[in-house]
Scaffold this motif. Structure first.
Motif, PDB file in Angstrom:
ATOM      1  N   HIS A 103       0.807  -1.218   0.000  1.00  0.00           N
ATOM      2  CA  HIS A 103       0.000   0.000   0.000  1.00  0.00           C
ATOM      3  C   HIS A 103       0.844   1.274   0.000  1.00  0.00           C
ATOM      4  CE1 HIS A 103       0.678  -0.936   4.300  1.00  0.00           C
ATOM      5  NE2 HIS A 103       0.778   0.376   4.422  1.00  0.00           N
ATOM      6  N   GLN A 104       2.154   1.136   0.214  1.00  0.00           N
ATOM      7  CA  GLN A 104       2.993   2.328   0.204  1.00  0.00           C
ATOM      8  C   GLN A 104       3.053   2.967  -1.179  1.00  0.00           C
ATOM      9  OE1 GLN A 104       6.766   1.154   1.899  1.00  0.00           O
ATOM     10  NE2 GLN A 104       6.025   1.405   3.997  1.00  0.00           N
ATOM     11  N   SER A 105       2.678   2.202  -2.209  1.00  0.00           N
ATOM     12  CA  SER A 105       2.659   2.751  -3.563  1.00  0.00           C
ATOM     13  C   SER A 105       1.351   3.481  -3.869  1.00  0.00           C
ATOM     14  CB  SER A 105       2.866   1.638  -4.598  1.00  0.00           C
ATOM     15  OG  SER A 105       1.785   0.721  -4.566  1.00  0.00           O
ATOM     16  N   GLU A 128      -5.987   7.485  -3.211  1.00  0.00           N
ATOM     17  CA  GLU A 128      -6.304   6.060  -3.257  1.00  0.00           C
ATOM     18  C   GLU A 128      -6.459   5.490  -1.852  1.00  0.00           C
ATOM     19  OE1 GLU A 128      -4.078   5.097  -7.525  1.00  0.00           O
ATOM     20  OE2 GLU A 128      -3.047   4.720  -5.631  1.00  0.00           O
ATOM     21  N   ILE A 129      -5.632   5.944  -0.932  1.00  0.00           N
ATOM     22  CA  ILE A 129      -5.755   5.489   0.454  1.00  0.00           C
ATOM     23  C   ILE A 129      -7.088   5.933   1.049  1.00  0.00           C
ATOM     24  CG2 ILE A 129      -4.849   5.805   2.807  1.00  0.00           C
ATOM     25  CD1 ILE A 129      -2.042   5.759   1.601  1.00  0.00           C
ATOM     26  N   LYS A 177      -2.416  -2.483  -7.375  1.00  0.00           N
ATOM     27  CA  LYS A 177      -1.239  -2.165  -6.566  1.00  0.00           C
ATOM     28  C   LYS A 177      -1.090  -3.082  -5.353  1.00  0.00           C
ATOM     29  CE  LYS A 177      -0.741   2.729  -7.826  1.00  0.00           C
ATOM     30  NZ  LYS A 177      -0.772   4.137  -7.324  1.00  0.00           N
ATOM     31  N   ILE A 178      -2.218  -3.422  -4.713  1.00  0.00           N
ATOM     32  CA  ILE A 178      -2.112  -4.243  -3.496  1.00  0.00           C
ATOM     33  C   ILE A 178      -2.333  -5.727  -3.775  1.00  0.00           C
ATOM     34  CG2 ILE A 178      -2.780  -2.298  -2.027  1.00  0.00           C
ATOM     35  CD1 ILE A 178      -5.523  -3.554  -1.688  1.00  0.00           C
ATOM     36  N   GLY A 179      -2.618  -6.065  -5.034  1.00  0.00           N
ATOM     37  CA  GLY A 179      -2.693  -7.463  -5.422  1.00  0.00           C
ATOM     38  C   GLY A 179      -3.939  -8.189  -4.961  1.00  0.00           C
ATOM     39  N   VAL A 180      -5.112  -7.537  -5.066  1.00  0.00           N
ATOM     40  CA  VAL A 180      -6.371  -8.197  -4.722  1.00  0.00           C
ATOM     41  C   VAL A 180      -7.289  -8.169  -5.934  1.00  0.00           C
ATOM     42  CG1 VAL A 180      -6.147  -7.564  -2.287  1.00  0.00           C
ATOM     43  CG2 VAL A 180      -7.454  -6.073  -3.839  1.00  0.00           C
ATOM     44  N   GLU A 181      -8.390  -8.924  -5.852  1.00  0.00           N
ATOM     45  CA  GLU A 181      -9.266  -9.057  -7.008  1.00  0.00           C
ATOM     46  C   GLU A 181     -10.628  -8.407  -6.816  1.00  0.00           C
ATOM     47  OE1 GLU A 181      -9.539 -13.172  -7.917  1.00  0.00           O
ATOM     48  OE2 GLU A 181      -7.456 -13.340  -8.604  1.00  0.00           O
ATOM     49  N   ASP A 182     -11.010  -8.104  -5.578  1.00  0.00           N
ATOM     50  CA  ASP A 182     -12.343  -7.554  -5.373  1.00  0.00           C
ATOM     51  C   ASP A 182     -12.395  -6.678  -4.132  1.00  0.00           C
ATOM     52  OD1 ASP A 182     -12.794  -9.236  -3.042  1.00  0.00           O
ATOM     53  OD2 ASP A 182     -13.110 -10.887  -4.422  1.00  0.00           O
ATOM     54  N   TYR A 198      -7.739  -6.276   3.423  1.00  0.00           N
ATOM     55  CA  TYR A 198      -6.341  -5.843   3.352  1.00  0.00           C
ATOM     56  C   TYR A 198      -6.159  -4.559   4.161  1.00  0.00           C
ATOM     57  CZ  TYR A 198      -1.906  -4.148   1.451  1.00  0.00           C
ATOM     58  OH  TYR A 198      -0.620  -3.675   1.332  1.00  0.00           O
ATOM     59  N   ALA A 199      -7.074  -3.606   3.960  1.00  0.00           N
ATOM     60  CA  ALA A 199      -6.975  -2.326   4.669  1.00  0.00           C
ATOM     61  C   ALA A 199      -7.060  -2.520   6.175  1.00  0.00           C
ATOM     62  CB  ALA A 199      -8.082  -1.382   4.199  1.00  0.00           C
ATOM     63  N   ILE A 200      -7.930  -3.429   6.585  1.00  0.00           N
ATOM     64  CA  ILE A 200      -8.079  -3.712   8.016  1.00  0.00           C
ATOM     65  C   ILE A 200      -6.824  -4.388   8.552  1.00  0.00           C
ATOM     66  CG2 ILE A 200      -9.373  -5.080   9.704  1.00  0.00           C
ATOM     67  CD1 ILE A 200     -11.804  -4.670   7.703  1.00  0.00           C
ATOM     68  N   ARG A 201      -6.324  -5.354   7.797  1.00  0.00           N
ATOM     69  CA  ARG A 201      -5.134  -6.085   8.240  1.00  0.00           C
ATOM     70  C   ARG A 201      -3.931  -5.175   8.372  1.00  0.00           C
ATOM     71  NH1 ARG A 201      -3.173  -9.999   3.876  1.00  0.00           N
ATOM     72  NH2 ARG A 201      -1.853  -8.238   3.311  1.00  0.00           N
ATOM     73  N   GLU A 202      -3.813  -4.227   7.441  1.00  0.00           N
ATOM     74  CA  GLU A 202      -2.662  -3.322   7.447  1.00  0.00           C
ATOM     75  C   GLU A 202      -2.899  -2.079   8.313  1.00  0.00           C
ATOM     76  OE1 GLU A 202       0.332  -4.019   6.059  1.00  0.00           O
ATOM     77  OE2 GLU A 202      -0.638  -5.968   5.791  1.00  0.00           O
TER      78      GLU A 202
END
Length: 218
Positions: free
Chosen positions: A153-155, A160-161, A197-202, A209-213
């Protein structure tokens, strides 16, 4: 949304399939294009027919719904899958999220809620019942309590964030556009970039991902 939604019902109980068809016939935008009784038939139907959404039971003979979901998403990643089940057990939910479902609906769902979930999924929204969402968040918190973090997510740009944070809070594209004072088309473009960018599909995987990070406080 003027385009008809081509929907496949996959459930091994004929009475449930009939009931679902009658419920969904209320909504003119939803067109039931087929009914199948097991996961293997669901995979074959999706391979040879135009399908936008699959309403998928989990426990079916020959091939269960989880395996069918995995195979369909490999063959036709654009097909949206909504799990419809009597189970609210965590392991089913985690497996299905991993394979890219857009919704998880219990069979005692209100008919109108089911229709709205399908219409939302067709727009790119995702749905998990609030009680199950709490369990997912608790499990991801447990799994990510260590120091390991994925830094993809740093990219992401600041905008986008912001979009990702709103998505993780359960906001639809329309709501995100209103909150951030941008168009829905711009939101969709941002989401495409975010997913890449974060490598997810949906949306569901992006939200988790956002919650995990720890990019969002819920």
């Amino acid at each position: 949304m003027n385009q008809s939604i081509h929907l496949l019902i996959a459930d091994d109980h004929a009475l449930i399939r009939e009931g679902l068809r009658k419920i969904l016939s209320i909504e003119p935008r939803i067109h039931v294009v087929g009914e199948v009784a097991d996961g293997q038939q669901a995979v074959e139907f999706c391979t040879h027919n135009v399908v936008d959404i699959v309403l998928m039971d989990i426990n079916m003979p020959v091939m269960n719904g989880i395996e069918a979901c995995r195979r369909i998403k490999e063959l036709r990643p654009n097909i949206v899958i909504i799990a419809l089940t009597i189970h609210d057990q965590d392991e089913y939910l985690f497996e299905l999220i991993k394979h890219g479902i857009s919704g998880y609906v219990l069979k005692d769902v209100d008919p109108n809620q089911l229709i709205q979930t399908i219409l939302g999924a067709a727009r790119g929204d995702s749905f998990i019942p609030p009680a199950l969402t709490a369990r997912v968040l608790a499990e991801f918190s447990r799994l990510t309590s260590g120091d390991h973090h994925d830094r993809k997510h740093q990219s992401l740009t600041d905008r986008e964030i912001e979009v990702l944070r709103q998505l993780a809070r359960g906001q639809s594209n329309k709501a995100i556009a209103k909150i951030l004072y941008i168009s829905e088309k711009t939101v969709k473009n941002h989401l495409t970039n975010i997913f890449n960018k974060i490598g997810v599909e949906d949306r569901t995987q992006a939200a988790l991902y956002a919650i995990r990070e720890k990019l969002v406080d819920l």
